[in-house]
Design a protein around this motif. Structure first.
Motif, mmCIF file in Angstrom:
data_model
loop_
_atom_site.group_PDB
_atom_site.id
_atom_site.type_symbol
_atom_site.label_atom_id
_atom_site.label_comp_id
_atom_site.label_asym_id
_atom_site.label_seq_id
_atom_site.Cartn_x
_atom_site.Cartn_y
_atom_site.Cartn_z
ATOM 1 N N VAL A 149 0.839 -1.199 0.000
ATOM 2 C CA VAL A 149 0.000 0.000 0.000
ATOM 3 C C VAL A 149 0.876 1.251 0.000
ATOM 4 O O VAL A 149 1.990 1.243 0.524
ATOM 5 C CB VAL A 149 -0.951 0.021 1.209
ATOM 6 N N VAL A 150 0.342 2.303 -0.605
ATOM 7 C CA VAL A 150 1.015 3.610 -0.615
ATOM 8 C C VAL A 150 0.169 4.552 0.233
ATOM 9 O O VAL A 150 -0.974 4.857 -0.131
ATOM 10 C CB VAL A 150 1.139 4.154 -2.052
ATOM 11 N N PRO A 151 0.686 4.995 1.385
ATOM 12 C CA PRO A 151 -0.115 5.853 2.269
ATOM 13 C C PRO A 151 0.035 7.335 1.945
ATOM 14 O O PRO A 151 1.001 7.754 1.306
ATOM 15 C CB PRO A 151 0.470 5.537 3.653
ATOM 16 N N ASP A 152 -0.930 8.123 2.410
ATOM 17 C CA ASP A 152 -0.802 9.574 2.306
ATOM 18 C C ASP A 152 -0.070 10.087 3.548
ATOM 19 O O ASP A 152 0.454 9.303 4.339
ATOM 20 C CB ASP A 152 -2.177 10.240 2.124
ATOM 21 N N GLU A 153 -0.060 11.406 3.750
ATOM 22 C CA GLU A 153 0.688 11.967 4.882
ATOM 23 C C GLU A 153 0.100 11.566 6.223
ATOM 24 O O GLU A 153 0.793 11.566 7.247
ATOM 25 C CB GLU A 153 0.712 13.507 4.773
ATOM 26 N N GLN A 154 -1.204 11.244 6.241
ATOM 27 C CA GLN A 154 -1.845 10.824 7.485
ATOM 28 C C GLN A 154 -1.763 9.311 7.697
ATOM 29 O O GLN A 154 -2.301 8.785 8.665
ATOM 30 C CB GLN A 154 -3.323 11.237 7.491
#
Length: 202
Positions: A149-154
């Motif tokens: 998975v590629v997460p966002d800043e949160q």
């Protein structure tokens, strides 16, 4: 006297106009050169990007894997080159949403597949799952699906990147070996193995 003054004023105006014209031409030339340099830089970047894409397509195609990118927010699925070989569909017929892909997973495997991927999305981990996926209109193939998975800043999952590999032959060979091993464990008869020269091996 007035005539000389008028002529002098006209000469000054012409001289000013010539200087302004020259300055404008210089600015235009400078701006044109800047735009040309920016255009050349953009073309070079596009060429390098195209070259890298070609290399990527060659590597993916030769690996025998289907590479995918799922946009978690929209549900769209983007497939790399070679996906049609693994999935058994023409590029134009490939599924383009996460729900389309899920519909191709064998019904018996679907719950386990969803649990593995959802757990990876929640924890931000990679996943490695094996399941049956429909290949073409009616056949099923065993697929090894590895992704992360590629997460966002949160830390929330926004994309899923992965690779699918057809492992049907390996899976069938493993199943056959397990079945043979189970039969050997259950038999009460003596088993003798000979080579092609009729020599007893064990």
């Amino acid at each position: 006297m007035e005539c000389n003054t008028t002529l002098g004023n006209q000469s000054s105006e012409k001289l000013f106009d010539l200087k302004a014209h020259d300055e404008l031409e210089n600015r235009v030339r400078e701006r044109t050169a800047e735009l040309q340099a920016a255009n050349d830089s953009l073309k070079n970047a596009e060429r390098q990007s195209s070259e890298w894409k070609n290399r990527y397509d060659i590597i993916v195609a030769s690996s025998g894997m289907a590479v995918y990118d799922i946009d978690r927010l929209t549900g769209e699925v983007f497939w790399g080159s070679g996906a049609e070989h693994v999935l058994g569909f023409e590029p134009t017929a490939l599924n383009h949403t996460r729900h389309d892909w899920l519909a191709l997973v064998h019904p018996q495997d679907r719950p386990a597949v969803m649990r593995s991927i959802e757990a990876a999305m929640i924890k931000g981990l990679s996943f490695d799952v094996q399941y049956r996926l429909r290949h073409g209109p009616s056949d099923y193939r065993w697929i090894q699906d590895r992704g992360f998975v590629v997460p966002d800043e949160q830390g929330r999952c926004i994309r899923i990147l992965g690779m699918m590999q057809d492992v049907t032959q390996r899976k069938l060979a493993d199943d056959t070996m397990r079945e043979q091993a189970a039969l050997l464990d259950q038999t009460q008869d003596a088993i003798m193995v000979r080579d092609l020269d009729n020599r007893v091996l064990y």
